[in-house]
Design an enzyme around this catalytic site. Structure first.
Site, PDB file in Angstrom:
ATOM      1  N   ASP A  48      -4.648  -7.556  -2.395  1.00  0.00           N
ATOM      2  CA  ASP A  48      -5.164  -7.877  -1.061  1.00  0.00           C
ATOM      3  C   ASP A  48      -5.178  -9.391  -0.943  1.00  0.00           C
ATOM      4  O   ASP A  48      -5.901 -10.070  -1.661  1.00  0.00           O
ATOM      5  CB  ASP A  48      -6.579  -7.306  -0.893  1.00  0.00           C
ATOM      6  N   GLN A  95      -2.185  -9.141   6.703  1.00  0.00           N
ATOM      7  CA  GLN A  95      -2.144  -8.230   5.555  1.00  0.00           C
ATOM      8  C   GLN A  95      -3.503  -7.652   5.184  1.00  0.00           C
ATOM      9  O   GLN A  95      -3.648  -6.432   5.028  1.00  0.00           O
ATOM     10  CB  GLN A  95      -1.527  -8.958   4.348  1.00  0.00           C
ATOM     11  N   GLU A  96      -4.518  -8.494   5.027  1.00  0.00           N
ATOM     12  CA  GLU A  96      -5.824  -7.974   4.610  1.00  0.00           C
ATOM     13  C   GLU A  96      -6.454  -7.093   5.685  1.00  0.00           C
ATOM     14  O   GLU A  96      -6.960  -5.996   5.393  1.00  0.00           O
ATOM     15  CB  GLU A  96      -6.779  -9.113   4.266  1.00  0.00           C
ATOM     16  N   GLU A  97      -6.435  -7.550   6.923  1.00  0.00           N
ATOM     17  CA  GLU A  97      -7.054  -6.780   7.991  1.00  0.00           C
ATOM     18  C   GLU A  97      -6.385  -5.414   8.157  1.00  0.00           C
ATOM     19  O   GLU A  97      -7.061  -4.395   8.361  1.00  0.00           O
ATOM     20  CB  GLU A  97      -6.996  -7.564   9.304  1.00  0.00           C
ATOM     21  N   GLU A 142       0.808  -1.223   0.000  1.00  0.00           N
ATOM     22  CA  GLU A 142       0.000   0.000   0.000  1.00  0.00           C
ATOM     23  C   GLU A 142       0.838   1.270   0.000  1.00  0.00           C
ATOM     24  O   GLU A 142       0.338   2.353  -0.311  1.00  0.00           O
ATOM     25  CB  GLU A 142      -0.961   0.013   1.198  1.00  0.00           C
ATOM     26  N   ASN A 168       4.133 -12.322  -1.108  1.00  0.00           N
ATOM     27  CA  ASN A 168       4.029 -13.737  -0.743  1.00  0.00           C
ATOM     28  C   ASN A 168       2.587 -14.108  -0.393  1.00  0.00           C
ATOM     29  O   ASN A 168       2.231 -14.358   0.763  1.00  0.00           O
ATOM     30  CB  ASN A 168       4.975 -14.054   0.419  1.00  0.00           C
ATOM     31  N   TRP A 169       1.770 -14.160  -1.419  1.00  0.00           N
ATOM     32  CA  TRP A 169       0.334 -14.434  -1.296  1.00  0.00           C
ATOM     33  C   TRP A 169       0.072 -15.802  -0.649  1.00  0.00           C
ATOM     34  O   TRP A 169       0.554 -16.825  -1.124  1.00  0.00           O
ATOM     35  CB  TRP A 169      -0.270 -14.378  -2.701  1.00  0.00           C
ATOM     36  N   CYS A 198       1.208 -17.124   2.031  1.00  0.00           N
ATOM     37  CA  CYS A 198       2.398 -17.828   2.535  1.00  0.00           C
ATOM     38  C   CYS A 198       2.599 -17.671   4.036  1.00  0.00           C
ATOM     39  O   CYS A 198       3.613 -18.095   4.568  1.00  0.00           O
ATOM     40  CB  CYS A 198       3.650 -17.336   1.797  1.00  0.00           C
ATOM     41  N   GLY A 199       1.660 -17.081   4.727  1.00  0.00           N
ATOM     42  CA  GLY A 199       1.777 -16.963   6.176  1.00  0.00           C
ATOM     43  C   GLY A 199       0.983 -18.050   6.859  1.00  0.00           C
ATOM     44  O   GLY A 199       1.317 -19.238   6.790  1.00  0.00           O
ATOM     45  N   ALA A 200      -0.111 -17.646   7.477  1.00  0.00           N
ATOM     46  CA  ALA A 200      -0.953 -18.591   8.215  1.00  0.00           C
ATOM     47  C   ALA A 200      -1.592 -19.632   7.305  1.00  0.00           C
ATOM     48  O   ALA A 200      -1.988 -20.708   7.773  1.00  0.00           O
ATOM     49  CB  ALA A 200      -2.036 -17.825   8.978  1.00  0.00           C
ATOM     50  N   ASN A 242      -9.251 -13.170   2.500  1.00  0.00           N
ATOM     51  CA  ASN A 242     -10.013 -14.321   2.939  1.00  0.00           C
ATOM     52  C   ASN A 242     -11.129 -14.520   1.920  1.00  0.00           C
ATOM     53  O   ASN A 242     -11.540 -13.559   1.262  1.00  0.00           O
ATOM     54  CB  ASN A 242     -10.597 -14.045   4.325  1.00  0.00           C
TER      55      ASN A 242
END
Length: 252
Positions: A23, A40-42, A11, A161-162, A164-166, A26
């Protein structure tokens, strides 16, 4: 064309409004922004709270659906991520406005598959690769208005890194999937690795070698398909995929 950068955030990278911002959504747009979520999204929704209204306007995204949101304004600075997220102060959004007085900021929202701990190897199977390719292609596909413009005037996509976290996504695979989708959609990528310089260098080296050897999207798809057929290699993840690409394509 792909530009990799270990610094900055999606952003903040370009405040002209000329770059679509990814984004990492979810399937229910906004994720946990009204609850305990703060990734990231939140974070993107919190700093541009107008985005929250999409939660009552949009149904759950199907596997072949994405969302493009145009016109949101950013109101605050922040630091941190997750538990370390903090408000830093007001942000003056200088992005241009259109004839409707909306900021020209465009956010392309697309949800990745979620892989449970210990089951991450499933993402290399063909069905899952296909799903992620189609989802990313949907997210990067040009609007009807863009079709009237020369390719060099199409805005690039700011991503990273779409999933790639949780969600357990593999960084190498997700990078390859996104570059394939961008190539098919005719879009340039600005790929941000969020202060992971080693990852940025490794992915850039891979991209340069693929480009130098003129590896097509079709050829890369075949390589991914072959890799996904081996349970042993799937369990070794992205590092094994890099070696497999070298072996199959004899990259110079």
């Amino acid at each position: 064309h792909v530009k990799l950068d270990p610094e900055g955030s999606i952003e903040s990278y370009d405040d002209s409004g000329k770059m679509w911002q990814a984004d990492f959504a979810n399937s229910y747009i906004g994720g946990g922004v009204l609850g305990k979520g703060c990734v990231q999204e939140e974070i993107r929704f919190v700093i541009s709270p107008e985005l929250i209204i999409t939660k009552i306007l949009a149904d759950r995204m199907d596997h072949s659906e994405t969302m493009l949101i145009v016109g949101s304004e950013r109101f605050c600075e922040y630091t941190g991520y997750g538990d370390s997220f903090e408000f830093l102060g007001n942000y003056e959004d200088k992005t241009e406005v259109d004839k409707s007085a909306r900021r020209v900021t465009a956010i392309t929202c697309f949800d990745a598959l979620c892989f449970n701990p210990g089951e991450e190897d499933v993402q290399f199977q063909l069905a899952q690769v296909n799903r992620e390719l189609n989802k990313a292609l949907c997210a990067y596909y040009p609007t009807d208005k863009m079709m009237d413009l020369p390719l060099d005037q199409w805005p690039p996509i700011g991503t990273g890194n779409w999933g790639c976290g949780a969600f357990g996504g593999d960084i190498v695979l997700k990078f390859i999937v996104q570059t394939m989708a961008a190539a098919e959609a005719g879009r340039n990528l600005v790929y941000l690795t969020f202060k992971n310089e080693n990852s940025a260098q490794a992915l850039m080296m891979l991209h340069k070698r693929l480009a130098r050897n003129k590896v097509s999207v079709g050829t890369m798809f075949k390589v991914l398909s072959m890799f996904g057929q081996s349970e042993t290699m799937r369990r070794q993840g992205g590092e094994a995929l890099l070696d497999f690409i070298d072996l199959q394509l004899n990259l110079k």
